[in-house]
Design a protein around this motif. Sequence first.
Motif, PDB file in Angstrom:
ATOM      1  N   LYS A   1       1.572   8.100   7.280  1.00  0.00           N
ATOM      2  CA  LYS A   1       1.465   9.386   6.578  1.00  0.00           C
ATOM      3  C   LYS A   1       1.665  10.554   7.548  1.00  0.00           C
ATOM      4  O   LYS A   1       2.342  11.537   7.221  1.00  0.00           O
TER       5      LYS A   1
ATOM      6  N   THR B   1      -1.489   2.829   8.075  1.00  0.00           N
ATOM      7  CA  THR B   1      -1.163   3.693   6.931  1.00  0.00           C
ATOM      8  C   THR B   1      -1.341   5.163   7.300  1.00  0.00           C
ATOM      9  O   THR B   1      -0.511   6.012   6.949  1.00  0.00           O
TER      10      THR B   1
ATOM     11  N   ILE C   1       1.246   4.158  -3.118  1.00  0.00           N
ATOM     12  CA  ILE C   1       0.939   5.574  -2.853  1.00  0.00           C
ATOM     13  C   ILE C   1       2.110   6.461  -3.289  1.00  0.00           C
ATOM     14  O   ILE C   1       1.938   7.427  -4.036  1.00  0.00           O
TER      15      ILE C   1
ATOM     16  N   SER D   1      -7.054  -4.160   2.612  1.00  0.00           N
ATOM     17  CA  SER D   1      -6.621  -2.764   2.784  1.00  0.00           C
ATOM     18  C   SER D   1      -7.216  -2.111   4.038  1.00  0.00           C
ATOM     19  O   SER D   1      -6.581  -1.259   4.661  1.00  0.00           O
TER      20      SER D   1
ATOM     21  N   SER E   1       3.020   6.367  -7.122  1.00  0.00           N
ATOM     22  CA  SER E   1       2.047   7.145  -7.903  1.00  0.00           C
ATOM     23  C   SER E   1       2.389   8.634  -7.865  1.00  0.00           C
ATOM     24  O   SER E   1       2.374   9.317  -8.897  1.00  0.00           O
TER      25      SER E   1
ATOM     26  N   ASN F   1       0.828  -1.208   0.000  1.00  0.00           N
ATOM     27  CA  ASN F   1       0.000   0.000   0.000  1.00  0.00           C
ATOM     28  C   ASN F   1       0.864   1.261   0.000  1.00  0.00           C
ATOM     29  O   ASN F   1       0.641   2.196  -0.790  1.00  0.00           O
ATOM     30  N   ILE F   2       1.871   1.287   0.862  1.00  0.00           N
ATOM     31  CA  ILE F   2       2.776   2.439   0.943  1.00  0.00           C
ATOM     32  C   ILE F   2       3.522   2.617  -0.369  1.00  0.00           C
ATOM     33  O   ILE F   2       3.667   3.743  -0.886  1.00  0.00           O
TER      34      ILE F   2
END
Length: 468
Positions: A230, A226, A82, A219, A85, A78-79
Amino acid sequence: MFKAIFTNSFGILFSRILGFIRDLLTASTLGASIYSDIFFIAFKLPNLFRRIFAEGAFTQVFIPAFARASKKAVFSANIFLIFLSIILIITLLVNLLPGIFTKAIAVGFSDETIEIASPYVAINFWYLPFIFAMTFLSGMLQYKNHFATTAFATALLNISLIVALLLAQEENDAIIVYYMSFGVVIGGLLQLLVHILAIQKMGLMKIAFGGFKYLKVKSKLIQKETSKFKKEFFPAMWGNSTAQVSAFLDTFLASFLLTGSISYLYYANRIFQLPLALFAIATSIALFPKVSRYLKNNDETHALANLKKAFWFLAYLLTFSTLGGIILSREITWLLFEHGAFDAHDTQNTSQVLMMYLIGLIPFGLQKLLVLWLYAKQMQLSAAKIATASLITYTAFALALISPMGVSGLALASTVGGVVSFILTVRVFGLKNFFDIIRSKNLIYLLISSTVFIFLLLVFKNFIQAYI
């Protein structure tokens, strides 16, 4: 701990030796000219974003977060998505509007020079996605106490650039910079490939890539982790990026000075970065996972004991490097760069800039060690505040010193910012903790050995003066 430090140091030394060969070839081929300035501008922009997104901040937040994550594979996938992208979007923007980004970093360049530099900036920026993916895998390897691959992989960029320079020797300056720009991108790709091989060899493929398969399904299970990542990352990003922002401002301000000023900063900073990377950064990388584990288990005693050993190890090395670098600044610059298009005038200017940088080597290096304590204790916001104060100090001194001192004033401003950063870091780290470390016989030994070392350096300097 020391095994990991020496592994990192040897890998960095190997890479830096190749880096100096690369710089020697660059200086000999392009000298301190408009095209060397253009290449350093083109390479600086992706390096700025690399250090903001890909290196210090990401690793310092990712390793503790990865250690805490209940679903490590899903969390890391997931990290990765992110950040990749975001980086790809920035890369595409730079390639669509290279002139705007080039102008932002080199306002002092003429419109004609901006037009020449823009295509190189666009090519160089493709280095960033590769190097981020490499850093992501590097964080996993460091978590498993494997440092060798990352330490030695940095040499691949230098090898790629050396090959590019050798292939382009008979070409004109514009074509040489094209070869070097593509060499940067190929170097990033090679670094990523060796990390994928290391992940496979360490049996981490399932953790590194398995999470993508279950990301949609699981997720929700990592939402809290997550969000926390952040929240911690952005202060860490700012804390780590201020040094790069000041380097960015260096280039921005130097673009208003005489042609070659950007190159003088680059060549001097390359020498300055050798002991900083070889000793301070190598020690910090090796120490961080261990200190993080001790603090995670509320064992401050062992964490401080490890930090104290590393502190004195680093203090000796940085002190000798500072003294040697300042006293022999001209001789070092002459030996490394005065060939071909790089003449005695360039040596004199570069050595003056180098001395200004080296004054700050000890506080810069020790701050990198002590700030680990803040990141390991998840005090990213405090680190960000320190970095902001350092950047404000640098900016004020850079604007004040650029007129009377020229390009040397920019390097001195950087040093002043580093001193402020060190003092504030010590304050947050704890004066008691700091004085417990320096209250040692090592301080007396350091002063005595430094005095002897200065005498030997002056004798050596007088001896070699006859040959320069």
